[in-house]
Write a protein that holds these residues in place. Structure first.
Motif, PDB file in Angstrom:
ATOM      1  N   LEU A 100      -8.576  96.350 -49.097  1.00 13.74           N
ATOM      2  CA  LEU A 100      -9.394  94.896 -48.893  1.00 13.74           C
ATOM      3  C   LEU A 100      -9.842  94.863 -47.510  1.00 13.74           C
ATOM      4  CD1 LEU A 100      -6.444  92.412 -50.146  1.00 13.74           C
ATOM      5  CD2 LEU A 100      -9.048  92.525 -50.931  1.00 13.74           C
ATOM      6  N   ARG A 101      -9.290  95.683 -46.475  1.00  8.38           N
ATOM      7  CA  ARG A 101      -9.887  95.763 -45.262  1.00  8.38           C
ATOM      8  C   ARG A 101     -11.319  95.781 -44.985  1.00  8.38           C
ATOM      9  NH1 ARG A 101      -5.651  96.708 -41.341  1.00  8.38           N
ATOM     10  NH2 ARG A 101      -3.640  97.480 -42.217  1.00  8.38           N
ATOM     11  N   ASP A 102     -11.959  96.393 -45.806  1.00  8.62           N
ATOM     12  CA  ASP A 102     -13.474  96.584 -45.724  1.00  8.62           C
ATOM     13  C   ASP A 102     -14.126  95.586 -46.776  1.00  8.62           C
ATOM     14  OD1 ASP A 102     -13.074  98.698 -44.192  1.00  8.62           O
ATOM     15  OD2 ASP A 102     -12.917 100.356 -45.784  1.00  8.62           O
ATOM     16  N   TRP A 103     -13.252  94.967 -47.452  1.00  2.00           N
ATOM     17  CA  TRP A 103     -14.169  93.565 -48.026  1.00  2.00           C
ATOM     18  C   TRP A 103     -14.698  92.523 -47.209  1.00  2.00           C
ATOM     19  CZ3 TRP A 103     -13.823  88.385 -49.143  1.00  2.00           C
ATOM     20  CH2 TRP A 103     -14.824  88.063 -50.224  1.00  2.00           C
ATOM     21  N   ARG A 104     -15.871  91.944 -47.612  1.00  2.00           N
ATOM     22  CA  ARG A 104     -16.379  90.983 -46.853  1.00  2.00           C
ATOM     23  C   ARG A 104     -16.915  89.750 -47.815  1.00  2.00           C
ATOM     24  NH1 ARG A 104     -14.036  93.410 -43.767  1.00  2.00           N
ATOM     25  NH2 ARG A 104     -14.462  94.387 -41.945  1.00  2.00           N
ATOM     26  N   PHE A 105     -17.073  88.834 -47.188  1.00  3.34           N
ATOM     27  CA  PHE A 105     -17.728  87.684 -47.702  1.00  3.34           C
ATOM     28  C   PHE A 105     -19.239  87.738 -47.377  1.00  3.34           C
ATOM     29  CE2 PHE A 105     -19.555  83.410 -47.655  1.00  3.34           C
ATOM     30  CZ  PHE A 105     -19.166  82.956 -48.952  1.00  3.34           C
ATOM     31  N   THR A 106     -19.963  87.899 -48.363  1.00  6.66           N
ATOM     32  CA  THR A 106     -21.582  88.083 -47.995  1.00  6.66           C
ATOM     33  C   THR A 106     -22.398  86.986 -48.614  1.00  6.66           C
ATOM     34  OG1 THR A 106     -21.157  90.440 -48.139  1.00  6.66           O
ATOM     35  CG2 THR A 106     -23.503  89.502 -47.928  1.00  6.66           C
ATOM     36  N   PRO A 107     -22.813  86.023 -47.660  1.00  2.25           N
ATOM     37  CA  PRO A 107     -23.599  84.972 -48.398  1.00  2.25           C
ATOM     38  C   PRO A 107     -24.779  85.515 -49.232  1.00  2.25           C
ATOM     39  CG  PRO A 107     -23.142  84.520 -46.079  1.00  2.25           C
ATOM     40  CD  PRO A 107     -22.570  85.679 -46.499  1.00  2.25           C
ATOM     41  N   GLY A 108     -24.973  85.150 -50.243  1.00  2.00           N
ATOM     42  CA  GLY A 108     -26.091  85.368 -51.128  1.00  2.00           C
ATOM     43  C   GLY A 108     -25.735  86.651 -52.183  1.00  2.00           C
ATOM     44  N   VAL A 109     -24.610  86.989 -51.857  1.00  2.00           N
ATOM     45  CA  VAL A 109     -24.196  88.415 -52.434  1.00  2.00           C
ATOM     46  C   VAL A 109     -22.869  87.949 -53.319  1.00  2.00           C
ATOM     47  CG1 VAL A 109     -23.185  90.710 -52.637  1.00  2.00           C
ATOM     48  CG2 VAL A 109     -25.339  89.960 -51.194  1.00  2.00           C
ATOM     49  N   SER A 113     -21.351  81.835 -53.328  1.00  2.00           N
ATOM     50  CA  SER A 113     -21.578  81.699 -51.863  1.00  2.00           C
ATOM     51  C   SER A 113     -22.797  80.865 -51.644  1.00  2.00           C
ATOM     52  CB  SER A 113     -21.755  83.385 -51.430  1.00  2.00           C
ATOM     53  OG  SER A 113     -22.612  83.790 -51.997  1.00  2.00           O
ATOM     54  N   SER A 114     -23.630  80.385 -52.682  1.00  2.00           N
ATOM     55  CA  SER A 114     -24.710  79.660 -52.504  1.00  2.00           C
ATOM     56  C   SER A 114     -24.731  78.367 -52.186  1.00  2.00           C
ATOM     57  CB  SER A 114     -25.478  79.692 -53.814  1.00  2.00           C
ATOM     58  OG  SER A 114     -26.770  78.761 -53.701  1.00  2.00           O
ATOM     59  N   PRO A 115     -25.143  77.700 -51.121  1.00  2.00           N
ATOM     60  CA  PRO A 115     -24.740  76.345 -50.887  1.00  2.00           C
ATOM     61  C   PRO A 115     -25.059  75.286 -52.194  1.00  2.00           C
ATOM     62  CG  PRO A 115     -27.002  76.742 -49.983  1.00  2.00           C
ATOM     63  CD  PRO A 115     -26.256  78.097 -50.462  1.00  2.00           C
ATOM     64  N   VAL A 116     -25.780  76.057 -53.114  1.00  2.00           N
ATOM     65  CA  VAL A 116     -25.866  75.053 -54.483  1.00  2.00           C
ATOM     66  C   VAL A 116     -24.565  74.741 -54.974  1.00  2.00           C
ATOM     67  CG1 VAL A 116     -27.072  74.828 -56.716  1.00  2.00           C
ATOM     68  CG2 VAL A 116     -28.198  75.833 -54.959  1.00  2.00           C
ATOM     69  N   TRP A 117     -23.552  75.349 -55.161  1.00  2.00           N
ATOM     70  CA  TRP A 117     -22.536  75.234 -55.564  1.00  2.00           C
ATOM     71  C   TRP A 117     -21.382  74.398 -54.911  1.00  2.00           C
ATOM     72  CZ3 TRP A 117     -21.077  77.083 -60.156  1.00  2.00           C
ATOM     73  CH2 TRP A 117     -21.547  78.308 -60.780  1.00  2.00           C
ATOM     74  N   PRO A 118     -21.298  74.254 -53.897  1.00  2.00           N
ATOM     75  CA  PRO A 118     -20.462  72.938 -53.399  1.00  2.00           C
ATOM     76  C   PRO A 118     -21.206  71.760 -53.462  1.00  2.00           C
ATOM     77  CG  PRO A 118     -21.118  74.659 -51.371  1.00  2.00           C
ATOM     78  CD  PRO A 118     -21.442  75.211 -52.722  1.00  2.00           C
ATOM     79  N   LEU A 241     -16.734  79.526 -44.250  1.00  2.00           N
ATOM     80  CA  LEU A 241     -17.077  80.799 -44.651  1.00  2.00           C
ATOM     81  C   LEU A 241     -18.297  81.378 -44.516  1.00  2.00           C
ATOM     82  CD1 LEU A 241     -15.728  80.944 -48.231  1.00  2.00           C
ATOM     83  CD2 LEU A 241     -15.067  82.849 -46.455  1.00  2.00           C
ATOM     84  N   ILE A 242     -19.361  80.560 -44.447  1.00  2.00           N
ATOM     85  CA  ILE A 242     -20.617  81.095 -44.013  1.00  2.00           C
ATOM     86  C   ILE A 242     -20.816  81.338 -42.632  1.00  2.00           C
ATOM     87  CG2 ILE A 242     -23.096  80.006 -44.213  1.00  2.00           C
ATOM     88  CD1 ILE A 242     -22.155  80.946 -46.728  1.00  2.00           C
ATOM     89  N   GLU A 243     -20.431  80.464 -41.834  1.00  2.98           N
ATOM     90  CA  GLU A 243     -20.481  80.579 -40.361  1.00  2.98           C
ATOM     91  C   GLU A 243     -19.571  81.605 -39.710  1.00  2.98           C
ATOM     92  OE1 GLU A 243     -23.097  78.829 -38.922  1.00  2.98           O
ATOM     93  OE2 GLU A 243     -23.697  78.116 -40.917  1.00  2.98           O
ATOM     94  N   HIS A 244     -18.635  82.007 -40.547  1.00  2.00           N
ATOM     95  CA  HIS A 244     -17.442  83.039 -40.124  1.00  2.00           C
ATOM     96  C   HIS A 244     -16.979  82.779 -38.794  1.00  2.00           C
ATOM     97  CE1 HIS A 244     -18.862  86.345 -42.567  1.00  2.00           C
ATOM     98  NE2 HIS A 244     -19.974  86.017 -42.706  1.00  2.00           N
ATOM     99  N   SER A 245     -16.159  81.336 -38.988  1.00  2.00           N
ATOM    100  CA  SER A 245     -15.614  80.971 -37.537  1.00  2.00           C
ATOM    101  C   SER A 245     -14.265  81.714 -37.651  1.00  2.00           C
ATOM    102  CB  SER A 245     -15.292  79.374 -38.151  1.00  2.00           C
ATOM    103  OG  SER A 245     -16.612  78.592 -38.282  1.00  2.00           O
ATOM    104  N   ALA A 246     -13.968  82.238 -36.407  1.00  2.00           N
ATOM    105  CA  ALA A 246     -12.919  83.125 -36.373  1.00  2.00           C
ATOM    106  C   ALA A 246     -11.517  82.288 -36.280  1.00  2.00           C
ATOM    107  CB  ALA A 246     -13.033  84.066 -34.928  1.00  2.00           C
ATOM    108  N   VAL A 247     -11.778  81.124 -35.991  1.00  2.00           N
ATOM    109  CA  VAL A 247     -10.533  80.066 -35.662  1.00  2.00           C
ATOM    110  C   VAL A 247     -10.087  79.681 -37.115  1.00  2.00           C
ATOM    111  CG1 VAL A 247     -11.777  78.142 -35.381  1.00  2.00           C
ATOM    112  CG2 VAL A 247      -9.465  78.235 -34.420  1.00  2.00           C
TER     113      VAL A 247
END
Length: 357
Positions: A100-109, A113-118, A241-247
């Motif tokens: 899991l360490r290498d898994w990434r949330f990738t917008p559009g992939v 992750s598309s803004p249409v969903w929310p 998720l999209i903005e990758h907020s570290a906090v």
């Protein structure tokens, strides 16, 4: 002893005379004609090590990867049974989460992750809420006790799993990472274990919209605080998720912790074991504390970002992520404090034109 998967064998192999052979287990990813063999083995020379054993032919082939066919040889996980050593448990968790360490949330992939969903979901949520309340006005509410208990129990269990996963990942980083780095560091954020929990939490927000559907079906009042909280939380989870907020691990960790308590309370109430008002008021107080800490963490991150010259290197994230986090969590804080004060500490109010003493 140690339990390990044995080498693949052809379907319907001849009966083995090996006294250590105890069972056969089909591998989920096996080719049609292959099966796994379970064997009980003595501990390896270094019991605290999960290093891979790799032999050919009729010997064991064990590694820390998932079942896969590689050069005609199967691989599987090795783990200890019959032991409760925290070190072994921690090492097993490290081995199983390594992928899991290498898994990434990738917008559009990544899915959803598309803004249409929310966006579409929130519009449908608001529209169906108004439609459902009108539709239920002339109908008798169904008996949904079993469904309510199942739904709230499921939400409590999933929240507990998310809390445990996130807490363990953070604890694993704690010895080498300061609290400031956990809140602001891009390197800390770029951990697939954290991003996987963030993504799972985001998906869970879709399911939690069923809370409102169950209220409507039972002809219960749906307050503005309830509907706004569910819709805004879905939007906030997506934006972070999209903005990758570290906090974001701070409000997420607090949120799933509170949801363990909240959904457990709702499950007990649905089953007929309704706790007293003190428990309910305490839950609201815990939620208020959650928002105080969340807003504080978000303001800290944004303050470091501004003090660093509006540089994401100072605190990883974006202005949109910071504004949405501070704004939404701050509004939650105001609304929940107002709800707590009016519900549990009512002032003298006029009811029906008469003053309540």
């Amino acid at each position: 002893c140690w339990l390990a998967f044995g080498v693949p064998q052809r379907t319907n192999p001849p009966r083995s005379t090996d006294p250590l052979l105890c069972a056969r287990w089909p591998c989920l990813l096996r080719p049609p004609a292959l099966r796994w063999t379970l064997r009980l083995l003595p501990p390896p020379p270094h019991p605290r090590s999960l290093s891979s054993w790799r032999l050919r032919g009729q010997a064991l082939v064990v590694s820390s990867h998932r079942c896969a066919l590689v050069s005609g040889v199967m691989e599987a996980d090795l783990w200890a049974v019959g032991g409760s050593s925290p070190a072994r448990l921690n090492e097993w968790l490290s081995a199983t989460s390594a992928g899991l360490r290498d898994w990434r949330f990738t917008p559009g992939v990544t899915r959803f992750s598309s803004p249409v969903w929310p966006a579409v979901t929130i519009v449908m949520y608001v529209a169906s809420l108004a439609w459902g309340q009108r539709a239920m006005m002339s109908r008798k509410p169904p008996h949904l006790r079993t469904l309510l208990v199942a739904h709230n129990t499921l939400c409590a269990v999933v929240s507990a799993a998310l809390f445990a996963s996130l807490a363990w990942a953070l604890a694993d980083k704690a010895p080498t990472t300061s609290l400031h780095q956990l809140v602001c560091s891009r390197v800390s954020h770029e951990d697939g274990r954290l991003q996987a929990v963030y993504y799972a939490n985001y998906l869970m927000k879709y399911w939690e919209l069923a809370d409102t559907a169950l209220l409507v079906a039972r002809k219960r009042k749906v307050t503005f605080l309830h509907s706004f909280h569910h819709a805004a939380t879905l939007a906030l989870a997506y934006v972070h998720l999209i903005e990758h907020s570290a906090v974001q691990w701070v409000p997420i960790l607090l949120n799933v912790a509170v949801h363990i308590l909240m959904y457990s309370y709702y499950a007990m109430a649905a089953a007929g074991h309704r706790p007293g008002v003190l428990v309910k008021s305490s839950l609201t107080a815990v939620q208020i504390c959650q928002f105080v800490i969340g807003v504080t963490a978000a303001c800290y991150g944004f303050g470091v970002y501004v003090a660093g010259g509006w540089d994401t290197g100072a605190c990883w994230g974006t202005q949109l992520g910071a504004a949405s986090g501070i704004g939404v969590l701050g509004l939650y804080l105001v609304l929940f404090v107002r709800f707590f004060r009016h519900t549990y500490f009512p002032d003298e109010r006029l009811r029906g034109g008469k003053k309540v003493e």
